[in-house]
Design a protein around this motif. Structure first.
Motif, short mmCIF file in Angstrom:
data_model
loop_
_atom_site.label_atom_id
_atom_site.label_comp_id
_atom_site.label_asym_id
_atom_site.label_seq_id
_atom_site.Cartn_x
_atom_site.Cartn_y
_atom_site.Cartn_z
N THR A 40 0.86 -1.15 -0.07
CA THR A 40 -0.20 -0.05 -0.09
C THR A 40 0.86 1.20 0.03
O THR A 40 0.54 2.30 -0.61
CB THR A 40 -0.91 0.06 1.17
OG1 THR A 40 -1.77 -1.14 1.19
CG2 THR A 40 -1.93 1.31 1.37
N ALA A 41 1.84 1.34 0.72
CA ALA A 41 2.92 2.34 0.79
C ALA A 41 3.29 2.74 -0.59
O ALA A 41 3.65 3.88 -0.93
CB ALA A 41 4.04 2.10 1.81
N VAL A 42 3.99 1.60 -1.22
CA VAL A 42 4.34 1.58 -2.76
C VAL A 42 3.23 2.55 -3.62
O VAL A 42 3.61 3.43 -4.27
CB VAL A 42 5.07 0.60 -3.30
CG1 VAL A 42 5.34 0.68 -4.71
CG2 VAL A 42 6.15 0.08 -2.21
N ILE A 43 2.10 1.84 -3.69
CA ILE A 43 1.20 2.42 -4.63
C ILE A 43 0.75 4.08 -4.23
O ILE A 43 0.72 4.76 -4.96
CB ILE A 43 -0.19 1.57 -4.42
CG1 ILE A 43 0.24 0.11 -4.85
CG2 ILE A 43 -1.39 2.06 -5.03
CD1 ILE A 43 -1.03 -0.82 -4.88
N GLY A 44 0.59 4.01 -2.69
CA GLY A 44 0.27 5.47 -2.34
C GLY A 44 1.28 6.56 -2.59
O GLY A 44 0.98 7.59 -2.98
N VAL A 45 2.48 6.23 -2.34
CA VAL A 45 3.61 7.09 -2.63
C VAL A 45 3.65 7.22 -4.27
O VAL A 45 3.81 8.43 -4.69
CB VAL A 45 4.89 6.91 -2.20
CG1 VAL A 45 6.19 7.29 -2.95
CG2 VAL A 45 4.94 6.66 -0.74
N ILE A 50 2.49 10.94 -8.79
CA ILE A 50 2.01 11.09 -10.40
C ILE A 50 1.28 12.27 -10.15
O ILE A 50 1.17 13.25 -10.95
CB ILE A 50 1.09 9.82 -10.65
CG1 ILE A 50 2.06 8.78 -10.85
CG2 ILE A 50 0.32 10.38 -11.81
CD1 ILE A 50 1.37 7.27 -10.97
N ALA A 51 0.26 12.46 -9.12
CA ALA A 51 -0.46 13.59 -8.74
C ALA A 51 0.53 15.12 -8.87
O ALA A 51 -0.05 15.94 -9.62
CB ALA A 51 -1.37 13.61 -7.60
N ALA A 52 1.40 14.87 -7.97
CA ALA A 52 2.21 16.09 -7.73
C ALA A 52 3.09 16.58 -9.25
O ALA A 52 3.00 17.62 -9.53
CB ALA A 52 3.10 15.99 -6.78
N VAL A 103 6.32 3.47 4.65
CA VAL A 103 5.91 4.89 3.81
C VAL A 103 7.15 5.86 3.64
O VAL A 103 7.45 6.19 2.60
CB VAL A 103 4.58 5.68 4.68
CG1 VAL A 103 4.38 6.88 3.92
CG2 VAL A 103 3.61 4.73 4.76
N VAL A 104 8.05 5.90 4.75
CA VAL A 104 9.02 6.81 4.65
C VAL A 104 10.12 6.30 3.69
O VAL A 104 10.59 6.97 2.81
CB VAL A 104 9.52 6.89 6.16
CG1 VAL A 104 11.03 7.63 6.12
CG2 VAL A 104 8.58 7.68 6.91
N LEU A 105 10.26 5.04 3.89
CA LEU A 105 11.38 4.32 3.10
C LEU A 105 11.06 4.61 1.40
O LEU A 105 11.62 4.81 0.79
CB LEU A 105 11.87 3.00 3.51
CG LEU A 105 12.92 2.18 2.83
CD1 LEU A 105 14.03 3.00 3.10
CD2 LEU A 105 12.77 0.89 3.10
N VAL A 106 9.76 4.16 1.30
CA VAL A 106 9.31 4.27 -0.24
C VAL A 106 9.61 5.87 -0.66
O VAL A 106 9.85 5.91 -1.69
CB VAL A 106 7.91 3.61 -0.41
CG1 VAL A 106 7.47 3.87 -1.88
CG2 VAL A 106 8.10 2.13 -0.06
N ALA A 107 9.05 6.63 0.17
CA ALA A 107 8.95 8.17 -0.24
C ALA A 107 10.10 8.71 -0.47
O ALA A 107 10.59 9.41 -1.45
CB ALA A 107 8.03 8.97 0.63
N VAL A 108 10.96 8.37 0.57
CA VAL A 108 12.31 9.04 0.21
C VAL A 108 13.02 8.48 -0.88
O VAL A 108 14.00 9.17 -1.59
CB VAL A 108 13.30 8.43 1.60
CG1 VAL A 108 14.66 8.98 1.59
CG2 VAL A 108 12.73 9.32 2.72
N SER A 109 12.98 7.37 -1.29
CA SER A 109 13.60 6.81 -2.37
C SER A 109 13.03 6.85 -3.62
O SER A 109 13.91 6.77 -4.83
CB SER A 109 13.57 5.21 -2.12
OG SER A 109 12.56 4.50 -1.94
N THR A 110 11.79 6.97 -3.65
CA THR A 110 11.06 6.81 -5.09
C THR A 110 10.25 8.24 -5.35
O THR A 110 10.02 8.45 -6.52
CB THR A 110 10.18 5.73 -5.23
OG1 THR A 110 9.01 5.91 -4.10
CG2 THR A 110 10.64 4.53 -4.85
N LEU A 111 10.07 8.96 -4.59
CA LEU A 111 8.99 10.00 -4.81
C LEU A 111 9.50 11.08 -5.78
O LEU A 111 8.94 11.70 -6.61
CB LEU A 111 8.56 10.93 -3.30
CG LEU A 111 7.60 11.85 -3.61
CD1 LEU A 111 6.51 11.15 -4.08
CD2 LEU A 111 7.38 12.50 -2.06
N VAL A 112 11.07 11.41 -5.71
CA VAL A 112 11.46 12.49 -6.45
C VAL A 112 11.40 11.90 -7.99
O VAL A 112 11.10 12.61 -8.88
CB VAL A 112 12.88 12.67 -6.03
CG1 VAL A 112 13.37 13.53 -7.23
CG2 VAL A 112 12.94 13.66 -4.90
#
Length: 482
Positions: A40-45, A50-52, A103-112
């Motif tokens: 869920t964290a991966v999909i949510g991030v 994508i939205a941003a 959530v934190v690990l996925v966001a820091v690594s993939t969000l950018v």
């Protein structure tokens, strides 16, 4: 912008997003586990990125030349893809397991990277519009192209690339595609920028390859490695993601390291006369500990191993001698569908030891699955099931209640201290159509040093209490686990 080129750019950027999303699920698993929460964290991030990206790409394309925006986004996205794995490997051990850590690990690594790549489609769309006339068709074509790219990314990664290439190679190819398109998309040749991006890509690529991880092998489903037991040089431990899954004594196949496998052995030796060969089905292969034990203690036994991950089987054959176990056959595929293909009343023993992180995969925990286990067993057969849980033991209680819907005799093997305050760990459910020898089970447990660890049918059902039965329609195993 040329219509064909615009579609290519949008397809590649869409595919890259889904490659990152698909791979990140397995990349974070060694640190936070492979659970519904981590998925869920991966999909949510990814959706947040994508939205941003869609918003930022559209806004910046109204102020800057859209081709520049697209080229810059591809460059940043490509560089971001290169650092996904190193960031996970560096931060994962510090964050540890848990849904919030995921959530934190996925966001820091993939969000950018995801945000940057999501900027490409609105920028390319803006660059492709020369007037409002026909703008709907342009927007529709590029939107469809982006979706097609996303489909290509997820299906190619899940069905083909992961089985053919190491994760590092997939990320390198994805990043290189984005960076190459960035160079072609840019209309202004700025040597300093090109050199800067090239140097950054070289450094990021080197870091991607150089930063060590926890895996000996990246299988289709797991980060897998073999460890040597410091106290017993002949013992090898199979670690899948962050879980010590199996222990194998290469010099003595009759020695069982983990308590839950010893409980399996107690149940088998209590139900079947000493030395009698048995026909066994193993739900999950892992290190092939129990097939090896059966072959050594009960010559002539057959073991059918249902294992979803061919990479785990290859590793066990290469490092743990699984290829040399007599009477053992392996079926690669999902255990639920593989079990459905086995003949009725064809097995004396079914061993349930399949895990996704610390939970039994939900579709292997339901009453429908247990009914199929019962179908495959002979009337005097036995089902042994390993469950990992802790207080308040909601998952174990639900699994006991579920097994009890299909078997009239159910026994729980768990130490009293595990059930005490703060307790947890592995518990084994033993189920049969015929009454079980509680005295025999208790005697064997006491000899091993686990007195009082056998709960009879009445106490086991009392332990389950009013726990809900798991079904194909409702089986929240990750949420139930303590």
């Amino acid at each position: 912008m040329n219509a064909l080129f615009a579609r290519i750019v949008v397809i590649v950027s869409g595919a890259a997003i889904l490659v990152v999303e698909t791979l990140s699920t397995r990349l974070v698993a060694p640190y936070v586990g492979l659970t519904l929460e981590s998925t869920t964290a991966v999909i949510g991030v990814a959706l947040a990125g994508i939205a941003a990206g869609a918003s930022l790409g559209g806004r910046w394309s109204d102020v800057l030349p859209p081709r520049w925006v697209a080229a810059g986004a591809l460059a940043v996205g490509g560089l971001g893809v290169l650092v996904v794995r190193p960031l996970i490997r560096l931060l994962g051990p510090a964050l540890g397991p848990g849904p919030y850590a995921a959530v934190v690990l996925v966001a820091v690594s993939t969000l950018v990277s995801v945000t940057a790549l999501a900027m490409v489609t609105p920028a390319v769309t803006r660059a492709s519009l020369s007037s409002l006339d026909g703008s709907g068709a342009v927007i529709g074509r590029l939107s469809a192209a982006g979706t097609l790219g996303s489909l290509a990314g997820v299906f190619l990664t899940g069905f083909l690339l992961v089985s053919l290439l190491p994760v590092t190679a997939i990320l390198l190819v994805t990043a290189a595609s984005c960076l190459l398109l960035a160079a072609v998309t840019a209309t202004v040749r700025a040597p300093a920028t090109v050199v800067g991006v090239a140097v950054a890509a070289a450094v990021a690529g080197a870091v991607l390859v150089a930063v060590p991880g926890r895996c000996d092998v990246d299988t289709v489903y797991y980060c897998a490695r073999i460890e040597t037991d410091a106290g017993r040089p002949g013992t090898r431990i199979l670690v899948l993601d962050d879980l010590r899954h199996s222990a194998v004594d290469l010099s003595d196949p009759t020695r069982l390291e983990f308590a839950y496998t010893q409980r399996f052995a107690d149940a088998i030796d209590t139900v079947f006369p000493a030395g009698r060969p048995v026909d066994a089905v193993h739900i999950g292969g892992g290190g092939f500990t129990m097939p090896r034990w059966l072959a050594a203690t009960r010559p002539g036994s057959t073991s059918t191993v249902l294992e979803v991950d061919a990479g785990v089987v290859d590793l066990a054959r290469r490092e743990l001698g699984a290829a040399d176990i007599p009477g053992t056959t392996v079926q690669i595929g999902d255990a639920r569908t593989a079990l459905a293909g086995l003949q009725t009343a064809s097995a004396d023993l079914v061993v349930g030891d399949a895990f996704g992180a610390r939970s039994v995969p939900w579709h292997l925990a339901t009453t429908e699955f247990v009914a199929d286990v019962n179908r495959v067993l002979r009337i005097d057969g036995v089902f042994v099931l390993n469950v990992i849980d802790r207080q308040p033991w909601r998952l174990l209680a639900a699994e006991v209640a579920t097994v009890a819907t299909r078997f009239p005799n159910v026994v729980l093997l768990v130490r009293p201290d595990q059930l005490g305050p703060g307790g947890g760990g592995n518990a084994v459910i033993v189920a049969s159509d015929l009454p079980l020898d509680l005295a025999g089970l208790a005697a064997r447990a006491a000899v091993r040093g686990e007195p009082g660890s056998v709960l009879g049918d009445d106490r086991t059902r009392e332990f389950a209490g009013a726990a809900a039965v798991l079904t194909d329609d409702w089986a929240p195993v990750d949420q139930l686990r303590g």
